[in-house]
Design a protein around this motif. Sequence first.
Motif, PDB file in Angstrom:
ATOM      1  N   GLU A  94       0.875  -1.154  -0.043  1.00  0.00           N
ATOM      2  CA  GLU A  94       0.117  -0.031   0.123  1.00  0.00           C
ATOM      3  C   GLU A  94       0.923   1.267   0.003  1.00  0.00           C
ATOM      4  OE1 GLU A  94      -2.455  -0.256   3.442  1.00  0.00           O
ATOM      5  OE2 GLU A  94      -3.680  -1.718   2.491  1.00  0.00           O
ATOM      6  N   ARG A  95       0.555   1.983  -1.235  1.00  0.00           N
ATOM      7  CA  ARG A  95       1.560   3.223  -1.177  1.00  0.00           C
ATOM      8  C   ARG A  95       1.038   4.546  -0.503  1.00  0.00           C
ATOM      9  NH1 ARG A  95       4.241   3.751  -7.096  1.00  0.00           N
ATOM     10  NH2 ARG A  95       1.986   3.882  -7.447  1.00  0.00           N
ATOM     11  N   TYR A  96       1.865   5.286   0.102  1.00  0.00           N
ATOM     12  CA  TYR A  96       1.190   6.218   0.680  1.00  0.00           C
ATOM     13  C   TYR A  96       1.955   7.635   0.378  1.00  0.00           C
ATOM     14  CZ  TYR A  96      -1.713   3.702   3.874  1.00  0.00           C
ATOM     15  OH  TYR A  96      -2.599   2.644   4.549  1.00  0.00           O
ATOM     16  N   ASP A  97       1.298   8.815   0.237  1.00  0.00           N
ATOM     17  CA  ASP A  97       1.826  10.175  -0.007  1.00  0.00           C
ATOM     18  C   ASP A  97       2.015  10.773   1.243  1.00  0.00           C
ATOM     19  OD1 ASP A  97       2.680  12.673  -0.914  1.00  0.00           O
ATOM     20  OD2 ASP A  97       0.871  12.985  -1.953  1.00  0.00           O
ATOM     21  N   TYR A  98       3.426  11.018   1.743  1.00  0.00           N
ATOM     22  CA  TYR A  98       3.648  11.959   2.973  1.00  0.00           C
ATOM     23  C   TYR A  98       4.186  13.093   2.821  1.00  0.00           C
ATOM     24  CZ  TYR A  98       3.433   7.369   5.361  1.00  0.00           C
ATOM     25  OH  TYR A  98       3.009   6.040   5.805  1.00  0.00           O
ATOM     26  N   SER A  99       3.674  13.905   1.493  1.00  0.00           N
ATOM     27  CA  SER A  99       4.288  15.340   1.431  1.00  0.00           C
ATOM     28  C   SER A  99       3.332  16.116   2.271  1.00  0.00           C
ATOM     29  CB  SER A  99       3.771  15.420  -0.178  1.00  0.00           C
ATOM     30  OG  SER A  99       2.467  15.385  -0.381  1.00  0.00           O
ATOM     31  N   GLY A 100       2.046  15.787   2.782  1.00  0.00           N
ATOM     32  CA  GLY A 100       1.328  16.651   3.629  1.00  0.00           C
ATOM     33  C   GLY A 100       1.769  16.265   4.977  1.00  0.00           C
ATOM     34  N   TYR A 101       0.839  16.831   5.770  1.00  0.00           N
ATOM     35  CA  TYR A 101       0.946  16.503   7.381  1.00  0.00           C
ATOM     36  C   TYR A 101       0.641  14.901   7.841  1.00  0.00           C
ATOM     37  CZ  TYR A 101       0.539  16.992  12.551  1.00  0.00           C
ATOM     38  OH  TYR A 101       0.754  16.830  13.930  1.00  0.00           O
ATOM     39  N   ASP A 102      -0.338  14.596   7.104  1.00  0.00           N
ATOM     40  CA  ASP A 102      -0.799  13.070   7.177  1.00  0.00           C
ATOM     41  C   ASP A 102      -0.672  12.497   6.015  1.00  0.00           C
ATOM     42  OD1 ASP A 102      -1.615  13.638   9.861  1.00  0.00           O
ATOM     43  OD2 ASP A 102      -3.555  14.319   9.430  1.00  0.00           O
ATOM     44  N   GLY A 103      -0.267  11.097   6.266  1.00  0.00           N
ATOM     45  CA  GLY A 103      -0.065  10.174   5.230  1.00  0.00           C
ATOM     46  C   GLY A 103      -1.390   9.947   4.329  1.00  0.00           C
ATOM     47  N   ILE A 104      -1.578   9.857   3.014  1.00  0.00           N
ATOM     48  CA  ILE A 104      -2.607   9.825   2.149  1.00  0.00           C
ATOM     49  C   ILE A 104      -2.408   8.372   1.319  1.00  0.00           C
ATOM     50  CG2 ILE A 104      -4.333  10.577   0.543  1.00  0.00           C
ATOM     51  CD1 ILE A 104      -3.760  13.275   1.507  1.00  0.00           C
ATOM     52  N   LYS A 105      -3.292   7.429   1.666  1.00  0.00           N
ATOM     53  CA  LYS A 105      -2.954   6.517   0.585  1.00  0.00           C
ATOM     54  C   LYS A 105      -3.350   6.337  -0.655  1.00  0.00           C
ATOM     55  CE  LYS A 105      -4.876   1.428   0.061  1.00  0.00           C
ATOM     56  NZ  LYS A 105      -5.732   0.403   0.254  1.00  0.00           N
ATOM     57  N   VAL A 106      -2.296   6.223  -1.581  1.00  0.00           N
ATOM     58  CA  VAL A 106      -2.266   6.575  -2.968  1.00  0.00           C
ATOM     59  C   VAL A 106      -2.801   5.380  -3.631  1.00  0.00           C
ATOM     60  CG1 VAL A 106      -0.932   7.135  -5.187  1.00  0.00           C
ATOM     61  CG2 VAL A 106      -0.188   7.992  -2.969  1.00  0.00           C
ATOM     62  N   ASP A 107      -2.410   4.273  -3.649  1.00  0.00           N
ATOM     63  CA  ASP A 107      -2.857   2.932  -4.467  1.00  0.00           C
ATOM     64  C   ASP A 107      -2.089   1.677  -3.831  1.00  0.00           C
ATOM     65  OD1 ASP A 107      -0.272   3.097  -5.332  1.00  0.00           O
ATOM     66  OD2 ASP A 107      -0.691   3.575  -7.278  1.00  0.00           O
ATOM     67  N   THR A 108      -2.547   0.599  -4.278  1.00  0.00           N
ATOM     68  CA  THR A 108      -2.021  -0.733  -3.757  1.00  0.00           C
ATOM     69  C   THR A 108      -1.335  -1.402  -5.098  1.00  0.00           C
ATOM     70  OG1 THR A 108      -3.811  -1.071  -2.310  1.00  0.00           O
ATOM     71  CG2 THR A 108      -2.381  -2.943  -2.728  1.00  0.00           C
ATOM     72  N   VAL A 109       0.019  -1.804  -5.058  1.00  0.00           N
ATOM     73  CA  VAL A 109       0.753  -2.213  -6.165  1.00  0.00           C
ATOM     74  C   VAL A 109       1.556  -3.684  -5.514  1.00  0.00           C
ATOM     75  CG1 VAL A 109       1.317  -0.138  -7.141  1.00  0.00           C
ATOM     76  CG2 VAL A 109       2.926  -0.929  -5.444  1.00  0.00           C
ATOM     77  N   VAL A 110       1.599  -4.316  -6.631  1.00  0.00           N
ATOM     78  CA  VAL A 110       2.402  -5.545  -6.569  1.00  0.00           C
ATOM     79  C   VAL A 110       4.003  -5.485  -7.357  1.00  0.00           C
ATOM     80  CG1 VAL A 110       2.505  -8.104  -7.072  1.00  0.00           C
ATOM     81  CG2 VAL A 110       0.301  -7.345  -6.321  1.00  0.00           C
ATOM     82  N   GLY A 111       4.973  -5.665  -6.417  1.00  0.00           N
ATOM     83  CA  GLY A 111       5.981  -5.430  -7.048  1.00  0.00           C
ATOM     84  C   GLY A 111       7.406  -5.622  -5.980  1.00  0.00           C
ATOM     85  N   TYR A 112       8.512  -5.112  -6.270  1.00  0.00           N
ATOM     86  CA  TYR A 112       9.716  -5.623  -5.713  1.00  0.00           C
ATOM     87  C   TYR A 112      10.091  -4.144  -4.941  1.00  0.00           C
ATOM     88  CZ  TYR A 112      10.348 -10.027  -8.357  1.00  0.00           C
ATOM     89  OH  TYR A 112      10.240 -11.131  -8.868  1.00  0.00           O
ATOM     90  N   SER A 113      10.820  -4.802  -3.798  1.00  0.00           N
ATOM     91  CA  SER A 113      11.376  -3.424  -2.803  1.00  0.00           C
ATOM     92  C   SER A 113      12.922  -4.165  -2.675  1.00  0.00           C
ATOM     93  CB  SER A 113      10.534  -3.444  -1.772  1.00  0.00           C
ATOM     94  OG  SER A 113      10.465  -4.490  -0.951  1.00  0.00           O
TER      95      SER A 113
END
Length: 309
Positions: free
Chosen positions: A188-207
Amino acid sequence: MKRFRFILIIFTSLLAVSCENLMVEVKDVNLPHMDPVLNVVCFLSPDEPIEVHVIGVEPIIYNRATKVKYNSDYFVTNAQVRFGCVATGQQFDLVYVDSLGVYVCPDGQPKPSIEQGGEYTLRVEAEGYPTATAMAVMPQADFACSNIEGDVQKIENEYRGHFRFNLENSSSSEQVFRVISHLHGLYERYDYSGYDGIKVDTVVGYSLFMESYETVQPCSSVVVLHKNIQHIQWSTCQYFDSVSFEVMLVDPDYQKYHESIIANAPDLLILGQPDGVYSNINGGLGIFVGYIRRQVTSPINYTSYDSGV
């Protein structure tokens, strides 16, 4: 208190005078003369297209105002880049592709065949720069990977895992490997550019999990162990299902080049002094080396639990 303030004023005044005395203008005659050079980077692999990066490196003129440039302003787009195969004597002229920012083999023309053990040359000429030349020898892929095992545990947002496998060198010479491990899972990817993290989307991949360099003696094997704790802030992983190892047989120059880049990273030089990035380019800077890449993937055991359990 008044005496302390008086002493402080005297100390500050003396410090200001001392600093003023140290501010001496640097004269051009005292500066070492440096000519612009080409920075040429090319990594050869039988499974990858040939790409040559050419950048103009200009000396910093001290005691002068310097115009700010973007990274693309340093790209040299009008160079003559010639790639050669020693075994066949063939020469190939590469062309610059603006959308990629690199020199490649032209479409519709014969392309060089990159073979294991082959010797290759590179020559780069551009107006205003010394000619840069280099030679690379491709390694022989006499190695194998086996017996992959390991597991991952998740405690809140920390991933604790360990993986190991056998890396065998079947050749009669010492070999150097770059090993990079990745974990495959659902994030689950989140955007932390603001004060609170906002969920962007869910992806299947490698880290990325870990990377290391391994030196294996002739006709022997080693156990490669990747063990790490990762703090993932930009995503929350729901599960892992496999681990992938990218095993690259590299030239020793390859290792020296990458390790020197890491050693000269800005965040590591706060209390140190740069040593310079390793280069094997004659008449310039950069690197020209070959590598053999293999990728192995294996399922993993994965458990997720809370730290309070």
